[in-house]
Design an enzyme around this catalytic site. Structure first.
Site, mmCIF file in Angstrom:
data_model
loop_
_atom_site.group_PDB
_atom_site.id
_atom_site.type_symbol
_atom_site.label_atom_id
_atom_site.label_comp_id
_atom_site.label_asym_id
_atom_site.label_seq_id
_atom_site.Cartn_x
_atom_site.Cartn_y
_atom_site.Cartn_z
ATOM 1 N N GLY A 121 -10.581 -29.968 15.128
ATOM 2 C CA GLY A 121 -9.597 -28.890 15.096
ATOM 3 C C GLY A 121 -9.578 -28.175 16.431
ATOM 4 O O GLY A 121 -10.467 -28.351 17.263
ATOM 5 N N GLY A 122 -8.568 -27.361 16.644
ATOM 6 C CA GLY A 122 -8.439 -26.625 17.893
ATOM 7 C C GLY A 122 -9.438 -25.483 17.989
ATOM 8 O O GLY A 122 -10.098 -25.124 17.012
ATOM 9 N N SER A 123 -9.534 -24.910 19.166
ATOM 10 C CA SER A 123 -10.383 -23.746 19.389
ATOM 11 C C SER A 123 -9.975 -22.613 18.443
ATOM 12 O O SER A 123 -8.788 -22.398 18.207
ATOM 13 C CB SER A 123 -10.223 -23.303 20.843
ATOM 14 O OG SER A 123 -11.078 -22.242 21.143
ATOM 15 N N SER A 124 -10.931 -21.924 17.872
ATOM 16 C CA SER A 124 -10.716 -20.803 16.933
ATOM 17 C C SER A 124 -10.025 -21.224 15.634
ATOM 18 O O SER A 124 -9.467 -20.380 14.928
ATOM 19 C CB SER A 124 -9.928 -19.658 17.588
ATOM 20 O OG SER A 124 -10.703 -19.041 18.590
ATOM 21 N N GLY A 160 -11.794 -22.476 13.223
ATOM 22 C CA GLY A 160 -12.785 -22.205 12.188
ATOM 23 C C GLY A 160 -13.754 -23.346 11.904
ATOM 24 O O GLY A 160 -14.482 -23.306 10.909
ATOM 25 N N LYS A 161 -13.808 -24.347 12.787
ATOM 26 C CA LYS A 161 -14.702 -25.489 12.567
ATOM 27 C C LYS A 161 -16.176 -25.100 12.473
ATOM 28 O O LYS A 161 -16.880 -25.559 11.578
ATOM 29 C CB LYS A 161 -14.590 -26.494 13.736
ATOM 30 C CG LYS A 161 -13.240 -27.065 13.968
ATOM 31 C CD LYS A 161 -13.236 -27.979 15.190
ATOM 32 C CE LYS A 161 -13.775 -27.339 16.450
ATOM 33 N NZ LYS A 161 -12.944 -26.218 16.966
ATOM 34 N N SER A 162 -16.639 -24.258 13.395
ATOM 35 C CA SER A 162 -18.063 -23.907 13.429
ATOM 36 C C SER A 162 -18.466 -23.159 12.165
ATOM 37 O O SER A 162 -19.544 -23.394 11.612
ATOM 38 C CB SER A 162 -18.372 -23.032 14.641
ATOM 39 O OG SER A 162 -17.972 -23.681 15.808
ATOM 40 N N ASP A 201 -19.656 -27.980 22.239
ATOM 41 C CA ASP A 201 -20.397 -26.969 23.005
ATOM 42 C C ASP A 201 -21.838 -27.411 23.263
ATOM 43 O O ASP A 201 -22.411 -27.068 24.297
ATOM 44 C CB ASP A 201 -20.422 -25.628 22.257
ATOM 45 C CG ASP A 201 -19.074 -24.918 22.309
ATOM 46 O OD1 ASP A 201 -18.196 -25.353 23.073
ATOM 47 O OD2 ASP A 201 -18.894 -23.926 21.582
#
Lengths: 177, 177, 177, 177
Positions: D10-13, D15-17, D37
């Site tokens: 998914g894209g940055s922000s 909610g993957k993490s 990261d």
């Protein structure tokens, strides 16, 4: 009176910090943001586990000792002085003591324009966000969700359960005088 | 006069933060520590790259704009108030403007007992520690090593080139009134 | 044989991470750095306090459970595969089990060129640096300083007690084949 | 085939993490989580701004050079080996290259049970969460929201626009074999 300080009060993982950063982005002037984490980080490492300082139990309950209270009182005085010196400040707080906590800020800020904002979040949702963050003691969100609002008086309230931080920030910004 | 504030001034990677934490560990009372990073972190994200705020060039040179100065003035006022309210405070600073920077703190703290401490570190050694940290713009340590001390007056100086932070802290602590 | 992996073994606050970052800066090729913190951060939050995972006692002693061992074995296998796939890797480790810890890496890396480096630091100095960092459980540095080297075999050793990280890195880099 | 690896793209922000940490909390076995990261943090500091490594432009666009690709290929090989050695792994990824990015993982994981999960989030909502986080280059969320999914094939998709991370994690966990 011009709003010089915005006090955001809410439990852990209720979304206060996100709202504070969004407020900084949407408000036309530059605002400083300070939270209770700023104060805790400034304390000696030993005070973060000592009975004189701050203790976080395994169930996420937070207890605060007399040495913490002394430093906190000076900290609140300092924030009020920054506001009187012209800085506009967002305070990101957790009123563990409810109205007694609010009274500490209220006294120090009595000659300053303050917007008191309650940041609510459904307890189960906040606990889920705590899990998603992964950097807080499990249980803090649930134990604080209701507690920190009991007996506290607000100018307005926002609820992050179904509303994004940026949207909450816009609603708050519209009330800033 | 009782020492109420310890001001540590030194370049990036000179070891100020380490000395501050060691001071908190060796001094008998609880002291708060605030640094210029505390202020920068409190600012809007946009100000960390804007010409109004703070800019870090590719060579590590730091430039500061008028909006930064306004907020900084209020911040300094606030720290002074915390000290007058009874908190003992370690200020971890980088006097990029030399004596002009010191004068800002001097004026605000004129009725408070201050211990002015220069934290020196050989430029090459500081640059090496900057590489070892890996979290700062390369070049800051070298460009600030001498600059921040020019024209600044101290009660005492320490040098971290060959002396550990804890040892420096003990020497400083012995001078705290 | 070309050095494909550099294993840095030393106690907490002995300066391994700083040396690793300096090695990345002075070595001509790009090297990856992984530490035991990389593995611990990848584990479920619950394992960082559970008896199955990793536990840090109040005196800084670290205990590791069977679930940790299982994941660690796979992790070591993976690092070895990255090296065989062409990456050059710095491993920043704490051999809490001494020769048993080394044997785990030795088996996985048997067909890979490894430079085994002991990173020593006087126990008192390491404890002082732990205080200066302020982010580790007090006591880890002292309890690990000697323990992690007992029975471990090295190609070379460095000592950070009186030598900067960058200088240690240069000495190590000169031995990389 | 048993699910050994869960790939969240998914894209940055998006909610993957947060989903990854919730998955670690709800899945019965211990799973490791690695993200892009983890790889970037393992690289030399110089590669994070160099044209050989990774570059983040002022508008949040991310460009990746040949040296990055070489290390990434070894990294992917290593993760696959960890899975074959028995670890269960959540990979938190941003397929900037769309199907070409997926193909890199697909080849390495061909003999391993993988659950491919697309993590979607409305572009405007993701941009707002980026502002609320305050630690990412502004613009990354918007520029990646659609891009990373183009041409990528999933076993399932979740959407965090109106669904909490923990709820998404429960839906994914129910599909883990």
């Amino acid at each position: 009176m011009t709003t010089q300080v915005i006090v955001l009060n809410g439990g852990s993982s209720s979304g206060k910090s996100g709202i504070a950063r969004c407020l900084q982005a949407v408000l036309p002037d530059p605002w400083l943001t300070f939270g209770c984490d700023t104060l805790v980080d400034a304390m000696p490492a030993a005070m973060r586990t000592a009975s004189e300082g701050i203790e976080i139990a395994d169930d996420g309950k937070v207890a605060v000792g007399p040495a913490f209270r002394t430093l906190e009182a000076a900290w609140i005085e300092g924030i009020a002085s920054m506001a009187r010196a012209g800085a506009r400040i967002i305070v990101d707080e957790v009123f563990l003591g409810g109205p007694a906590s609010q009274e500490r800020w209220h006294k120090a800020l009595k000659d300053v324009g303050v917007l008191w904002v309650g940041v609510r979040c459904d307890s189960t949702v906040a606990a889920g966000r705590e899990t998603a963050r992964g950097d807080r003691a499990a249980g803090m969100a649930a134990s604080q969700a209701e507690l920190v609002h009991q007996g506290v008086l607000y100018d307005m309230e926002v609820d992050t359960t179904h509303t994004e931080s940026l949207e909450c920030a816009r609603v708050i910004a519209a009330r800033v005088g």
